[in-house]
Design a protein around this motif. Structure first.
Motif, PDB file in Angstrom:
ATOM      1  N   TYR A 144       1.336  -1.022   0.170  1.00  0.00           N
ATOM      2  CA  TYR A 144       0.027  -0.239  -0.523  1.00  0.00           C
ATOM      3  C   TYR A 144       1.341   1.020   0.109  1.00  0.00           C
ATOM      4  O   TYR A 144       2.159   1.688   0.386  1.00  0.00           O
ATOM      5  N   ASN A 145       0.568   2.280  -1.014  1.00  0.00           N
ATOM      6  CA  ASN A 145       0.945   3.276  -1.142  1.00  0.00           C
ATOM      7  C   ASN A 145       2.377   3.500  -1.557  1.00  0.00           C
ATOM      8  O   ASN A 145       3.517   4.745  -0.749  1.00  0.00           O
ATOM      9  N   LEU A 146       2.753   2.628  -2.099  1.00  0.00           N
ATOM     10  CA  LEU A 146       4.219   2.695  -2.740  1.00  0.00           C
ATOM     11  C   LEU A 146       4.076   3.212  -3.784  1.00  0.00           C
ATOM     12  O   LEU A 146       4.157   3.014  -5.382  1.00  0.00           O
ATOM     13  N   ASP A 147       5.200   4.657  -3.555  1.00  0.00           N
ATOM     14  CA  ASP A 147       4.608   5.716  -5.626  1.00  0.00           C
ATOM     15  C   ASP A 147       6.199   5.215  -6.449  1.00  0.00           C
ATOM     16  O   ASP A 147       5.529   5.203  -7.261  1.00  0.00           O
ATOM     17  N   GLN A 148       7.204   4.609  -5.232  1.00  0.00           N
ATOM     18  CA  GLN A 148       8.239   4.237  -5.849  1.00  0.00           C
ATOM     19  C   GLN A 148       8.874   3.153  -5.507  1.00  0.00           C
ATOM     20  O   GLN A 148       9.264   2.844  -5.085  1.00  0.00           O
ATOM     21  N   PRO A 149       9.107   2.152  -7.344  1.00  0.00           N
ATOM     22  CA  PRO A 149       9.353   0.523  -6.735  1.00  0.00           C
ATOM     23  C   PRO A 149      10.726   0.755  -6.127  1.00  0.00           C
ATOM     24  O   PRO A 149      10.397  -0.387  -4.563  1.00  0.00           O
ATOM     25  N   ASP A 150      11.300   1.484  -6.045  1.00  0.00           N
ATOM     26  CA  ASP A 150      12.650   0.962  -4.809  1.00  0.00           C
ATOM     27  C   ASP A 150      12.393   1.133  -3.437  1.00  0.00           C
ATOM     28  O   ASP A 150      13.718   1.447  -2.329  1.00  0.00           O
ATOM     29  N   ARG A 151      11.362   2.043  -3.418  1.00  0.00           N
ATOM     30  CA  ARG A 151      11.210   2.767  -1.677  1.00  0.00           C
ATOM     31  C   ARG A 151      10.612   1.203  -1.081  1.00  0.00           C
ATOM     32  O   ARG A 151      11.027   1.421   0.371  1.00  0.00           O
ATOM     33  N   ILE A 152      10.631   0.368  -1.439  1.00  0.00           N
ATOM     34  CA  ILE A 152       9.903  -1.055  -1.281  1.00  0.00           C
ATOM     35  C   ILE A 152      11.434  -1.572  -0.117  1.00  0.00           C
ATOM     36  O   ILE A 152      11.450  -1.830   1.320  1.00  0.00           O
ATOM     37  N   TYR A 153      13.144  -0.911  -0.894  1.00  0.00           N
ATOM     38  CA  TYR A 153      13.969  -1.898   0.190  1.00  0.00           C
ATOM     39  C   TYR A 153      13.944  -0.570   1.659  1.00  0.00           C
ATOM     40  O   TYR A 153      14.955  -0.036   1.049  1.00  0.00           O
ATOM     41  N   GLN A 154      13.936  -1.365   3.004  1.00  0.00           N
ATOM     42  CA  GLN A 154      13.986  -0.271   3.391  1.00  0.00           C
ATOM     43  C   GLN A 154      13.433  -1.187   4.555  1.00  0.00           C
ATOM     44  O   GLN A 154      12.953  -2.354   4.606  1.00  0.00           O
ATOM     45  N   ARG A 155      13.150  -0.889   6.315  1.00  0.00           N
ATOM     46  CA  ARG A 155      13.571  -1.597   7.183  1.00  0.00           C
ATOM     47  C   ARG A 155      11.883  -1.387   7.253  1.00  0.00           C
ATOM     48  O   ARG A 155      11.721  -0.628   7.763  1.00  0.00           O
ATOM     49  N   PHE A 156      11.335  -2.884   7.542  1.00  0.00           N
ATOM     50  CA  PHE A 156       9.437  -2.010   8.164  1.00  0.00           C
ATOM     51  C   PHE A 156       9.274  -2.420   9.247  1.00  0.00           C
ATOM     52  O   PHE A 156       9.151  -3.982   9.299  1.00  0.00           O
ATOM     53  N   PRO A 157       9.264  -2.062  10.454  1.00  0.00           N
ATOM     54  CA  PRO A 157       8.425  -2.735  11.722  1.00  0.00           C
ATOM     55  C   PRO A 157       7.337  -3.111  11.693  1.00  0.00           C
ATOM     56  O   PRO A 157       6.657  -2.787  10.975  1.00  0.00           O
ATOM     57  N   VAL A 171      -2.354 -12.998   9.150  1.00  0.00           N
ATOM     58  CA  VAL A 171      -0.975 -11.589   7.751  1.00  0.00           C
ATOM     59  C   VAL A 171      -1.217 -10.847   9.318  1.00  0.00           C
ATOM     60  O   VAL A 171      -1.671 -10.805  10.673  1.00  0.00           O
ATOM     61  N   ASN A 172      -0.258  -9.305   9.324  1.00  0.00           N
ATOM     62  CA  ASN A 172       0.326  -8.698  10.309  1.00  0.00           C
ATOM     63  C   ASN A 172       0.495  -7.971   9.881  1.00  0.00           C
ATOM     64  O   ASN A 172       1.426  -7.936   8.256  1.00  0.00           O
ATOM     65  N   TYR A 173       0.566  -6.559  10.119  1.00  0.00           N
ATOM     66  CA  TYR A 173       0.917  -5.061   9.432  1.00  0.00           C
ATOM     67  C   TYR A 173       2.837  -4.667  10.113  1.00  0.00           C
ATOM     68  O   TYR A 173       2.361  -4.498  10.972  1.00  0.00           O
ATOM     69  N   GLN A 174       3.593  -4.112   8.108  1.00  0.00           N
ATOM     70  CA  GLN A 174       4.525  -3.231   8.614  1.00  0.00           C
ATOM     71  C   GLN A 174       3.955  -2.193   8.047  1.00  0.00           C
ATOM     72  O   GLN A 174       3.782  -1.636   6.909  1.00  0.00           O
ATOM     73  N   ARG A 175       4.800  -1.022   8.563  1.00  0.00           N
ATOM     74  CA  ARG A 175       4.855   0.569   8.286  1.00  0.00           C
ATOM     75  C   ARG A 175       5.317   1.156   8.209  1.00  0.00           C
ATOM     76  O   ARG A 175       6.621   0.728   9.578  1.00  0.00           O
ATOM     77  N   ALA A 176       6.109   1.467   7.294  1.00  0.00           N
ATOM     78  CA  ALA A 176       6.880   2.456   7.085  1.00  0.00           C
ATOM     79  C   ALA A 176       7.273   3.432   6.047  1.00  0.00           C
ATOM     80  O   ALA A 176       6.694   3.346   5.018  1.00  0.00           O
ATOM     81  N   ASP A 177       7.967   5.117   6.263  1.00  0.00           N
ATOM     82  CA  ASP A 177       7.729   6.125   5.147  1.00  0.00           C
ATOM     83  C   ASP A 177       6.058   5.905   4.296  1.00  0.00           C
ATOM     84  O   ASP A 177       5.839   6.107   3.386  1.00  0.00           O
ATOM     85  N   TYR A 178       4.896   6.206   5.093  1.00  0.00           N
ATOM     86  CA  TYR A 178       3.477   6.358   4.784  1.00  0.00           C
ATOM     87  C   TYR A 178       2.912   4.735   4.091  1.00  0.00           C
ATOM     88  O   TYR A 178       2.049   4.696   3.766  1.00  0.00           O
ATOM     89  N   ILE A 179       4.450   3.493   3.706  1.00  0.00           N
ATOM     90  CA  ILE A 179       4.074   2.567   3.101  1.00  0.00           C
ATOM     91  C   ILE A 179       3.461   1.645   4.109  1.00  0.00           C
ATOM     92  O   ILE A 179       4.517   1.244   5.284  1.00  0.00           O
ATOM     93  N   THR A 180       2.755   0.890   3.364  1.00  0.00           N
ATOM     94  CA  THR A 180       1.977  -0.481   5.015  1.00  0.00           C
ATOM     95  C   THR A 180       2.438  -1.411   3.983  1.00  0.00           C
ATOM     96  O   THR A 180       2.092  -2.311   2.605  1.00  0.00           O
ATOM     97  N   LEU A 181       3.035  -2.285   4.061  1.00  0.00           N
ATOM     98  CA  LEU A 181       2.677  -3.719   3.964  1.00  0.00           C
ATOM     99  C   LEU A 181       2.301  -5.288   5.175  1.00  0.00           C
ATOM    100  O   LEU A 181       1.996  -4.717   5.999  1.00  0.00           O
ATOM    101  N   ALA A 182       1.428  -5.626   3.871  1.00  0.00           N
ATOM    102  CA  ALA A 182       0.681  -6.601   5.155  1.00  0.00           C
ATOM    103  C   ALA A 182       0.925  -8.312   3.895  1.00  0.00           C
ATOM    104  O   ALA A 182      -0.158  -8.778   3.266  1.00  0.00           O
TER     105      ALA A 182
END
Length: 210
Positions: A144-157, A171-182
């Motif tokens: 969710y909210n990934l505007d640029q593909p390369d922004r996926i390369y970071q740490r997600f708490p 499922v659990n959620y991870q979030r960093a810089d307004y990007i959310t992964l599920a």
């Protein structure tokens, strides 16, 4: 006829008020136009990325895990109620092991709506729970909210309190810089995954998970 200065003062005041009114009207028109542009995203605003519908995700999750569409739909509906429609997903697999404190490593391909091709992604992270043993599992991660593909390369708490278990999958959620992964996992793989403190996503496989 001679006009006295006393008679000129009201006329001058009227002219001043009329001029001020015209200036204020022009200012409001400009402001209104600017506000409308801002609400519409502005002429220079970037278009939002396309998103996947729940039907598309249910079908993909069902095929990936080999479960019924009804089972996949129950979990997907829960995630969509929380986060809405994703812009993409990662399909992959991971392995983890723990004796008090553990490690988790995974790899997969990122797919974004509206873009051709897939982007390789690796992830790793420490497990901070008290699980023991090891397992391998498949992972389907909604993005969710990934505007640029390369922004996926970071740490997600991990997001505290976001983990839940539905229809044999978790499922659990991870979030960093307004990007959310599920990340969606199944069975034992999820129970260990619920204790992940964070996952670091990278372009290359890293031995150290920190």
């Amino acid at each position: 006829m001679r006009v006295s200065s006393d008679m000129m003062r009201p006329l001058g005041l009227v002219a001043f008020i009329m001029a001020a009114g015209l200036a204020l009207s022009a200012c409001n028109t400009t402001s209104s136009s600017r506000s409308n542009d801002e609400l519409a995203g502005g002429p220079q605003a970037e278009p939002q990325r396309e998103t996947y519908t729940s039907t598309e995700i249910v079908e993909a999750v069902s095929d990936f895990f080999g479960v019924t569409a009804e089972a996949a739909g129950t979990l997907v509906e829960r995630v969509f109620n929380d986060l809405g429609e994703p812009v993409g997903y990662i399909i992959g697999e991971e392995a983890s092991g723990a004796v008090g404190v553990g490690l988790r490593y995974g790899q997969g391909d990122m797919v974004l709506k509206g873009e051709t091709g897939r982007q390789r992604v690796y992830w790793q992270g420490p497990s901070v729970g008290f699980d023991a043993g090891g397992n391998a599992s498949r992972v389907f991660t909604l993005i969710y909210n990934l505007d640029q593909p390369d922004r996926i390369y970071q740490r997600f708490p991990g997001v505290e309190g976001s983990a839940y278990f539905v229809a044999g999958m978790g499922v659990n959620y991870q979030r960093a810089d307004y990007i959310t992964l599920a990340p969606i996992r199944s069975g034992v793989g999820f129970r260990a995954g619920a204790n992940v403190g964070y996952l670091a996503y990278s372009r290359r496989r890293n031995i150290l998970p920190f």
